[in-house]
Design an enzyme around this catalytic site. Structure first.
Site, mmCIF file in Angstrom:
data_model
loop_
_atom_site.group_PDB
_atom_site.id
_atom_site.type_symbol
_atom_site.label_atom_id
_atom_site.label_comp_id
_atom_site.label_asym_id
_atom_site.label_seq_id
_atom_site.Cartn_x
_atom_site.Cartn_y
_atom_site.Cartn_z
ATOM 1 N N LYS A 1 46.268 34.794 26.702
ATOM 2 C CA LYS A 1 46.734 33.337 26.677
ATOM 3 C C LYS A 1 47.431 33.142 25.004
ATOM 4 O O LYS A 1 47.100 33.933 24.075
ATOM 5 C CB LYS A 1 45.617 32.799 26.721
ATOM 6 C CG LYS A 1 45.859 31.339 27.158
ATOM 7 C CD LYS A 1 46.295 31.109 28.674
ATOM 8 C CE LYS A 1 46.472 30.030 29.017
ATOM 9 N NZ LYS A 1 46.647 29.887 30.603
ATOM 10 N N ASP B 1 52.169 26.786 31.004
ATOM 11 C CA ASP B 1 51.068 26.186 30.864
ATOM 12 C C ASP B 1 51.201 24.618 30.433
ATOM 13 O O ASP B 1 52.367 24.167 30.572
ATOM 14 C CB ASP B 1 49.788 26.813 29.880
ATOM 15 C CG ASP B 1 48.556 26.583 30.142
ATOM 16 O OD1 ASP B 1 48.066 25.973 29.370
ATOM 17 O OD2 ASP B 1 48.031 26.930 30.994
#
Length: 458
Positions: free
Chosen positions: A112, A152
């Site tokens: 991430k 995201d």
């Protein structure tokens, strides 16, 4: 955990996984070593991002990439652009991503990244300059066989396009180093819809097993108003359900008529969000155009605002549904909760749902139960189609929307069955398996076995 820095979101994620792994670890104590190892990222990259505002002044932000685990394949996970981004949040997201990716059955590791940059209120030129500055450093650390980031929160098609263009200039190559790309230059069909569609496909299997039913007539609460919430809502409508709510950081919008939200409402909300406006803009429009079809609740979440519902889909952000709200949902008759967001429910909310499940001794009498699905399983559709995009890029092919949607349905169905079967094995005392335990244990076993084969623990 005592020797870790204060990282509340990450520690919450580790605690939740550790608790649900205990029945498996009790029978297989050698895997405790694997749990210790997998909690530590393989690599964390932090860097400075300097970019120029439209007025010519210099701005600076922090950039991050947490490359957590590559046992199953290249690191895979989104890039979040939001002022709340910090290492704790990215480590929690990356840790969850490891097991989520494992549950898809595709060969992807977990990671991430992102920045504390806030795209809201910025011009397109400012966002482009930030993306180019961000990718100038990130491009050193990613690659089609190394690390393939995605979008995201705050990182949509526009930002992915700017970042891809920057990478292409810096590295002088056209490669599948990002997913969520434009449909006409390497992106996959169904990618924008994938997370929202996937949640609904996952709940479809839950509905069959608990009540032998489908979406027709079901009253559905959805939080959020971004891609996940929008496409989940549209798919619910397509399958015959009724959408009662949407929300954003400013408040919640509740339907006041039996028809609920219509597709045209959701389409307009999507347009407003693309204009980087809040739901209040839709509230003003709908008040003028349609009178009392909706009621606006400033600063509130939707979970305590309706008297009767069947399904709740938290699809906004982490920790958006707490224990008190979980009890309110149970009181309103909600039977199914599935996370479209990552770690959408707090630990005390999960405890409410899981306690209701533990009391079930027979599937013929499930009164009062709330069947709960964690995000790492229920919202895996997004990263699943990202994996399918990677496969298409590798082959220089593009599959039809029907092909991608069929593969997504199959992945979500298989993911659910894996969670159900594994949960059944480790959910003693209840006739209804824990999908939390099933998701965590199945994902952990797959990753831990790969790590052991590669010598990361033994």
């Amino acid at each position: 955990m005592s020797n870790l820095p204060v990282e509340p979101e990450f520690q919450q994620a580790v605690s939740e996984i550790t608790q649900t792994l205990e029945p498996f670890l009790a029978k297989n104590p050698e895997y405790r070593r694997a749990l210790e190892v997998v909690q530590i990222p393989e690599r964390v990259i932090q860097f400075r991002v300097t970019w120029e505002k439209d007025d010519g002044t210099l701005a600076v932000n922090r950039g991050f990439r947490c490359q957590f685990n590559s046992a199953l394949g290249p690191y895979k996970g989104g890039l979040r652009l939001h002022p709340t981004v910090n290492l704790s949040i990215l480590k929690f997201l990356g840790f969850e991503q490891i097991f989520k990716n494992a549950l898809t059955g595709l060969m992807m590791g977990g990671g991430k990244g992102g920045s504390d940059f806030d795209p809201k209120g910025k011009s397109d030129n400012e966002i482009r300059r930030f993306c180019y500055a961000f990718m100038q450093e990130l491009s050193r650390h990613i690659g089609a066989d190394l690390d393939v980031p995605a979008g995201d929160i705050g990182t949509g098609g526009r930002e992915i396009g700017f970042m891809f263009g920057a990478y292409k200039k810096y590295r002088n190559e056209f490669a599948g180093i990002l997913t969520g790309k434009g449909a006409n230059w390497g992106g996959s069909n169904i990618r924008p819809e994938a997370t929202g569609y996937g949640v609904v496909y996952y709940v479809t299997e839950m509905l069959k097993d608990l009540d032998n039913t489908d979406w027709k007539g079901k009253k559905v609460l959805i939080s959020g108003a971004g891609n996940v919430a929008q496409y989940a809502a549209l798919k619910v409508l397509e399958l015959g359900g009724k959408v009662l709510s949407l929300s954003d950081s400013t408040g919640s919008l509740i339907a006041t008529t039996d028809e609920g939200f219509q597709a045209k409402d959701i389409t307009r909300i999507a347009e407003i969000k693309l204009e980087r406006k809040s739901l209040t803009a839709f509230v003003e429009e709908s008040s003028n155009a349609s009178g009392d079809r909706f009621k606006w609740y400033l600063g509130e979440r939707p979970w305590k605002l309706v008297e009767k519902a069947d399904i709740a889909l938290p699809s906004a952000s982490q920790n958006e549904l707490n224990g008190e709200e979980a009890k309110a949902l149970q009181k309103a008759g909600v039977r199914y909760v599935a996370e479209g967001s990552n770690m959408g429910c707090t630990l005390d909310a999960i405890e409410v749902f899981e306690n209701s499940r533990k009391s079930i001794k027979s599937l013929t009498n499930t009164e009062g139960v709330v069947f709960y699905a964690p995000g790492k399983a229920a919202n895996a559709g997004g990263v699943a189609v990202s994996g399918l995009e990677m496969a298409q890029n590798s082959q220089r092919l593009k599959w039809t929307p029907e092909e991608v949607d069929a593969k997504l349905k199959d992945i979500m169905k298989t993911c659910y069955k894996t969670c159900w079967d594994t949960g059944k094995e480790f959910s003693e005392g209840s006739a209804l398996p824990s999908l939390v335990a099933g998701a965590n244990i199945a994902g952990f076993i797959k990753v831990a076995n790969a790590m052991r084969d590669q010598g990361d623990w033994w």
